[in-house]
Design a protein around this motif. Structure first.
Motif, short mmCIF file in Angstrom:
data_model
loop_
_atom_site.label_atom_id
_atom_site.label_comp_id
_atom_site.label_asym_id
_atom_site.label_seq_id
_atom_site.Cartn_x
_atom_site.Cartn_y
_atom_site.Cartn_z
N PHE A 65 -7.36 -30.32 8.45
CA PHE A 65 -8.60 -30.85 9.03
C PHE A 65 -8.39 -31.31 10.47
N GLY A 66 -7.57 -30.57 11.20
CA GLY A 66 -7.34 -30.87 12.61
C GLY A 66 -6.28 -31.92 12.88
N ILE A 67 -5.66 -32.46 11.84
CA ILE A 67 -4.63 -33.49 11.99
C ILE A 67 -3.26 -32.82 11.93
N GLU A 68 -2.44 -33.05 12.93
CA GLU A 68 -1.09 -32.47 12.95
C GLU A 68 -0.21 -33.08 11.86
N ILE A 69 0.56 -32.23 11.20
CA ILE A 69 1.44 -32.66 10.11
C ILE A 69 2.81 -32.03 10.32
N PRO A 70 3.90 -32.78 10.14
CA PRO A 70 5.23 -32.17 10.22
C PRO A 70 5.37 -31.05 9.20
#
Length: 397
Positions: A358-363
């Motif tokens: 949802f557009g949120i950066e995640i490792p």
């Protein structure tokens, strides 16, 4: 992925004293009531389908090979999920082979082919249309059946071809295994182990040519049939000691560590990704598979409840939710490749992939399992919806 089912212990028999297809077969009514209450089978199937999805979610990071954090993250997740397909095959062997020779042959084949071929053809056509209208491939409608006959229309559908082959041979294999002394059955497993696993290891790791190494690929039913046998051979084995369970966990971890380490070493030496240790019949994958099968079978081999239903069969300790998810596994397998691409490409109105949600950066280390979990949940939801629509349920689930 397979669709393993437990044959019922009681019920009507044919005029020749053989069990009816409702007792032994995919989606047979008595068969489904009993098998879906086997807790260890329900958990095994659910875990295995998630393993398949995790495997596919992590695969893009492996090629091309590079000694980087992203490659190692994909290697860890992929290595630790290579057991998923062999585990399904073992479950099929455990549940199909004990009774396959006791069913009228025609009924055995018709029931299985009907409940496998119809969804297989339906989803093959869906992926065929998807490849034309979404991926831009140049095919006409008349190309569909020739393409299905030639091979899988989409990469994950290879499993269905292999499953159909095993089921075609299941009645004969069942008769041989049930009549032969156990030592001969183990002898057959030993031959398979040497031919499919040990000799290729000698060839690959020691660079020693041998005429007996098979040139069949890892998707061959002939090479994977050993897991079918092993599921049958180990179906009654239960490890009761805590020490034994700890050993199984250690074997699983050792197999996973050897898979990822061996893959890195061979790939680093070749300068490109080498999948030898990823093969479903490699020693490392076999170690993980057998350890996990026995662990799940032992820990969740729950005793039967005392209450009996109207037909006199004792219920098994498997929750209703687990049964629903377990019964959806075949459909999840068929649809998950499509859901993977729809989520990754944002075609559902939002995007979830390996590195963002949802557009949120995640490792990446968290993104891969989150991506796999999202695919699983969306696929499950879709199949549960389909299961409440009678006509669609019969065609695509």
């Amino acid at each position: 992925m397979s669709r393993p089912y437990q044959h019922a212990g009681r019920g009507a028999t044919s005029s020749r004293g053989q069990k009816s297809p409702e007792q032994v077969g995919p989606r047979g009514r008595n068969d489904m009531k009993d098998s879906m209450r086997l807790l260890w089978i329900d958990l095994l199937k659910i875990l295995a389908i998630f393993g398949v999805i995790l495997l596919h979610a992590s695969a893009p990071f492996l090629v091309p090979f590079e000694d980087s954090g992203q490659w190692w993250t994909g290697n860890v997740y992929d290595s630790l999920s290579r057991w998923s397909v062999p585990l399904f095959i073992m479950a099929s062997g455990a549940l199909v082979l004990p009774g396959a020779d006791k069913v009228v042959l025609r009924d055995f084949l018709l029931v299985r082919m009907r409940h496998i071929l119809i969804p297989f053809l339906a989803w093959s056509f869906i992926y065929f249309i998807y490849s034309i209208h979404v991926k831009g491939q140049d095919h006409g409608l008349l190309d569909f059946f020739p393409m299905v006959i030639a091979g899988p229309i989409y990469y994950h559908l290879w499993f269905i071809y292999m499953l159909i082959t095993l089921y075609l041979f299941a009645p004969v294999i069942s008769a041989l295994l049930n009549l032969a002394p156990r030592k001969f059955a183990w002898y057959l497993v030993g031959i398979w182990l040497c031919w499919a696993s040990l000799l290729p290891a000698v060839h690959e790791l020691l660079n020693l040519e041998t005429y007996f190494v098979s040139d069949l690929n890892e998707y061959s039913a002939l090479k994977l049939c050993g897991y079918f046998f092993l599921g049958y051979m180990l179906k009654e084995n239960v490890i009761h000691s805590k020490g034994g369970l700890v050993i199984l966990l250690l074997l699983f971890l050792i197999g996973g560590a050897a898979t990822m380490t061996g893959t890195y070493m061979l790939s680093s030496r070749a300068g490109e990704f080498v999948h030898f240790f990823y093969d479903y019949f490699s020693i490392t994958v076999m170690t993980m598979t057998l350890a996990l099968f026995l662990f799940l079978k032992s820990v969740f081999h729950t005793p039967k409840e005392e209450a009996e239903d109207d037909n006199g069969r004792k219920h098994m300790n498997s929750r209703k939710l687990l049964r629903k998810i377990s019964m959806s596994v075949f459909g999840i397998y068929l649809v998950h490749a499509l859901i993977l691409e729809l989520l990754r490409d944002g075609r559902l109105g939002f995007t979830i992939n390996h590195g963002s949600a949802f557009g949120i950066e995640i490792p990446i280390a968290a993104g891969i399992p989150l991506f796999a979990a999202s695919i699983f949940v969306v696929s499950l939801g879709l199949i549960l919806i389909f299961s409440h629509i009678p006509v669609i349920r019969k065609i695509i689930t």
